[in-house]
Design an enzyme around this catalytic site. Structure first.
Site, PDB file in Angstrom:
ATOM      1  N   ASP A 125      70.482  25.462  -2.069  1.00 48.68           N
ATOM      2  CA  ASP A 125      70.112  25.748  -0.685  1.00 48.68           C
ATOM      3  C   ASP A 125      70.311  27.255  -0.487  1.00 48.68           C
ATOM      4  O   ASP A 125      71.440  27.727  -0.333  1.00 48.68           O
ATOM      5  CB  ASP A 125      71.023  24.926   0.241  1.00 48.68           C
ATOM      6  CG  ASP A 125      70.876  25.329   1.690  1.00 48.68           C
ATOM      7  OD1 ASP A 125      70.069  26.231   1.988  1.00 48.68           O
ATOM      8  OD2 ASP A 125      71.585  24.736   2.531  1.00 48.68           O
ATOM      9  N   LYS A 129      65.226  33.049   8.781  1.00 49.63           N
ATOM     10  CA  LYS A 129      66.478  33.757   8.464  1.00 49.63           C
ATOM     11  C   LYS A 129      66.208  35.024   7.664  1.00 49.63           C
ATOM     12  O   LYS A 129      67.121  35.760   7.314  1.00 49.63           O
ATOM     13  CB  LYS A 129      67.420  32.832   7.688  1.00 49.63           C
ATOM     14  CG  LYS A 129      67.952  31.682   8.553  1.00 49.63           C
ATOM     15  CD  LYS A 129      68.969  30.872   7.817  1.00 49.63           C
ATOM     16  CE  LYS A 129      69.188  29.500   8.418  1.00 49.63           C
ATOM     17  NZ  LYS A 129      70.021  29.500   9.620  1.00 49.63           N
ATOM     18  N   CYS A 150      77.079  23.414  12.027  1.00 52.85           N
ATOM     19  CA  CYS A 150      76.434  22.342  11.248  1.00 52.85           C
ATOM     20  C   CYS A 150      77.158  22.125   9.922  1.00 52.85           C
ATOM     21  O   CYS A 150      76.522  21.911   8.875  1.00 52.85           O
ATOM     22  CB  CYS A 150      74.960  22.631  10.986  1.00 52.85           C
ATOM     23  SG  CYS A 150      73.989  22.646  12.479  1.00 52.85           S
ATOM     24  N   HIS A 172      76.025  22.810   4.540  1.00 55.07           N
ATOM     25  CA  HIS A 172      75.402  22.645   5.862  1.00 55.07           C
ATOM     26  C   HIS A 172      74.925  21.188   5.969  1.00 55.07           C
ATOM     27  O   HIS A 172      74.568  20.586   4.951  1.00 55.07           O
ATOM     28  CB  HIS A 172      74.205  23.596   5.917  1.00 55.07           C
ATOM     29  CG  HIS A 172      73.525  23.707   7.238  1.00 55.07           C
ATOM     30  ND1 HIS A 172      72.616  22.779   7.684  1.00 55.07           N
ATOM     31  CD2 HIS A 172      73.599  24.646   8.206  1.00 55.07           C
ATOM     32  CE1 HIS A 172      72.158  23.148   8.877  1.00 55.07           C
ATOM     33  NE2 HIS A 172      72.738  24.278   9.218  1.00 55.07           N
TER      34      HIS A 172
HETATM   35  N1  PMP Z   1      71.366  25.557   4.881  1.00 59.74           N
HETATM   36  C1  PMP Z   1      72.118  26.561   5.309  1.00 59.74           C
HETATM   37  C2  PMP Z   1      73.214  27.094   4.424  1.00 59.74           C
HETATM   38  C3  PMP Z   1      71.905  27.101   6.580  1.00 59.74           C
HETATM   39  O1  PMP Z   1      72.678  28.089   7.018  1.00 59.74           O
HETATM   40  C4  PMP Z   1      70.866  26.573   7.377  1.00 59.74           C
HETATM   41  C5  PMP Z   1      70.607  27.096   8.770  1.00 59.74           C
HETATM   42  N2  PMP Z   1      71.722  27.304   9.554  1.00 59.74           N
HETATM   43  C6  PMP Z   1      70.104  25.534   6.863  1.00 59.74           C
HETATM   44  C7  PMP Z   1      70.371  25.045   5.607  1.00 59.74           C
HETATM   45  C8  PMP Z   1      68.995  24.907   7.638  1.00 59.74           C
HETATM   46  O2  PMP Z   1      67.988  25.821   7.884  1.00 59.74           O
HETATM   47  P1  PMP Z   1      66.777  25.429   8.862  1.00 59.74           P
HETATM   48  O3  PMP Z   1      67.402  24.918  10.107  1.00 59.74           O
HETATM   49  O4  PMP Z   1      66.049  26.719   9.043  1.00 59.74           O
HETATM   50  O5  PMP Z   1      65.965  24.400   8.147  1.00 59.74           O
END
Ligand code: PMP
Length: 406
Positions: free
Chosen positions: A200, A226, A364, A123
């Site tokens: 992560d 999440k 993303c 991401h």
């Molecule tokens: N890492 C991963 C694998 C994610 O799926 C996400 C959220 N889509 C994030 C990081 C970032 O999370 P946040 O926007 O809640 O900080």
């Protein structure tokens, strides 16, 4: 289904809502999950009857709020198997937690010419903070490649490691492909070379049992929203010996021991990394969400979501033009796909009009889209409150959309 789904769905009022007059089918759980009554009730209870700034007050309410915040920290520590609650730093989310490490750990432990390893399925939150560190300190970003099933090439990973490698930063589970990475093995390999690993866990903690001590991982991050908690709260887990050596990330109240204009000394862990008034309502709501997840049971959740994903995969392949991205044997409840040459956005809009919430776009993960040679995908992601009936509704709606667009 192993759960009483009707009872569980009743915990999430939004799931009974309609959009465009159609029952909502919420398949965007990898972006954010819906919130159970107990979490929202806890937020109301705290603001109506428990609200006071923490750590600084002698009065009753402040002490109660402080206790609740610190108990929440212990709940998080227990949930992910951390050795001590002082290894849990509350952040705004996974993104902020990674930025904290990139900034603070990077400041202390990296110098020109060093290398950071990430993977091709990351991401942006686990790419950009490292790129920024690379720019600041003249480091090099190395990337573990993947195969067309969406699995890491472990031999290539080992080949990337050398005496300049300072850190491996990797998704535990991919938000696009659903791949559950063999993180234990990856950590063992890194540790053979004395290289710390950051995982992560944004897509892992809600779906599988995570134990940071068993993994022996050095840093682990995730986001509350999440895992059925509110937005704005997240977690950085770090091993004490690393966190102790790292400089503060932000300056302000609470992270200090003593301030004078000549010299400021810093607080002990975890407070050194929590400058300013923390989101104590968020932390307690997160603990409530974790207790809720635990009351259902992560093993059952994982089994249920895997069944949903398998059923959805089987049914979606009834549409011959479908391509699925992410076919690893170890896979979480994420189904990314495209249909022929149809733009994902067009399908997303038609599904939306039938009450079905999926995500479309690059998720993303633009470097991954480049690897897959697509502008984006459609992603249906499941939670334990979803049902087989909803998958049938989704497949019927998808078939309709495809018939209109092909
Ligand atoms: N890492 C991963 C694998 C994610 O799926 C996400 C959220 N889509 C994030 C990081 C970032 O999370 P946040 O926007 O809640 O900080």
């Amino acid at each position: 289904m192993i759960f009483d789904t009707t009872k569980i769905r009743n915990d999430f009022p939004i799931l009974a809502d309609k959009v465009y007059g159609k029952p909502l089918v919420y398949f965007d759980n990898a972006a954010t999950t819906q919130k159970p009554r107990c979490v929202v009730a806890k937020i109301e209870e705290l603001y109506f009857h428990g609200n006071a700034n923490i750590h600084r007050g002698v009065h009753y309410l402040s002490q109660k709020a402080t206790e609740a915040h610190e108990n929440a920290r212990q709940t998080v520590a227990n949930f992910i198997g951390a050795a001590a609650s002082s290894e849990i730093i509350f952040t705004r989310g996974a993104t902020e937690a990674i930025n904290l490490v990139a900034s603070s750990w990077g400041e202390k432990f990296c110098s020109a010419g060093d290398e950071i390893i990430v993977s091709a399925m990351e991401h942006h939150s686990n790419i950009v903070p490292w790129q920024m560190l690379c720019e600041r300190k003249n480091l090099k970003l190395r990337v573990i490649p993947i195969n067309h099933d969406g699995e890491l090439l472990l031999d290539e990973y080992e080949n990337l490691i050398n005496e300049k490698t300072r850190l491996v930063a990797l998704a535990h589970i991919s938000n696009v492909l659903g791949t559950i990475n063999p993180v234990k093995k990856i950590i063992e390999i890194a540790h053979k070379h004395n290289i710390p690993v950051l995982l992560d866990g944004a897509q892992a903690v809600p779906h599988i049992k995570v134990n940071v001590s068993e993994l022996d991982v050095d840093f682990y991050v995730f986001s509350g929203h999440k895992i059925y908690a509110p937005t704005g709260i997240g977690v950085l887990y770090g091993k004490t010996n690393l966190l102790d050596q790292m400089p503060p990330y932000q300056g302000g109240g609470e992270m200090i021991q003593n301030v004078s204009f000549e010299k400021t000394t810093y607080n002990s862990l975890p407070f050194k990394f929590e400058a300013g008034t923390p989101d104590y309502v968020g932390s307690v709501a997160l603990a409530t969400a974790l207790d809720y997840v635990q009351s259902i049971g992560l093993e059952g959740i994982a089994t249920c979501e895997t069944e949903l994903m398998r059923y959805a995969t089987k049914r979606i392949l009834e549409i011959p033009e479908v391509t699925i991205f992410g076919t690893s044997a170890a896979k979480s409840a994420v189904l990314s796909f495209n249909v022929g040459k149809i733009h994902p956005y067009d399908i997303g809009v038609l599904l939306d009009h039938q009450g079905i919430a999926v995500r479309t776009g690059h998720h993303c993960a633009q470097p991954l889209m480049d690897f897959l040679k697509v502008p984006g995908t459609i992603r249906a992601s499941f939670a334990f409150y979803n049902t087989f009936d909803e998958i049938d509704t989704f497949i019927n709606a998808l078939k309709k959309a495809v018939a209109m667009l092909l």
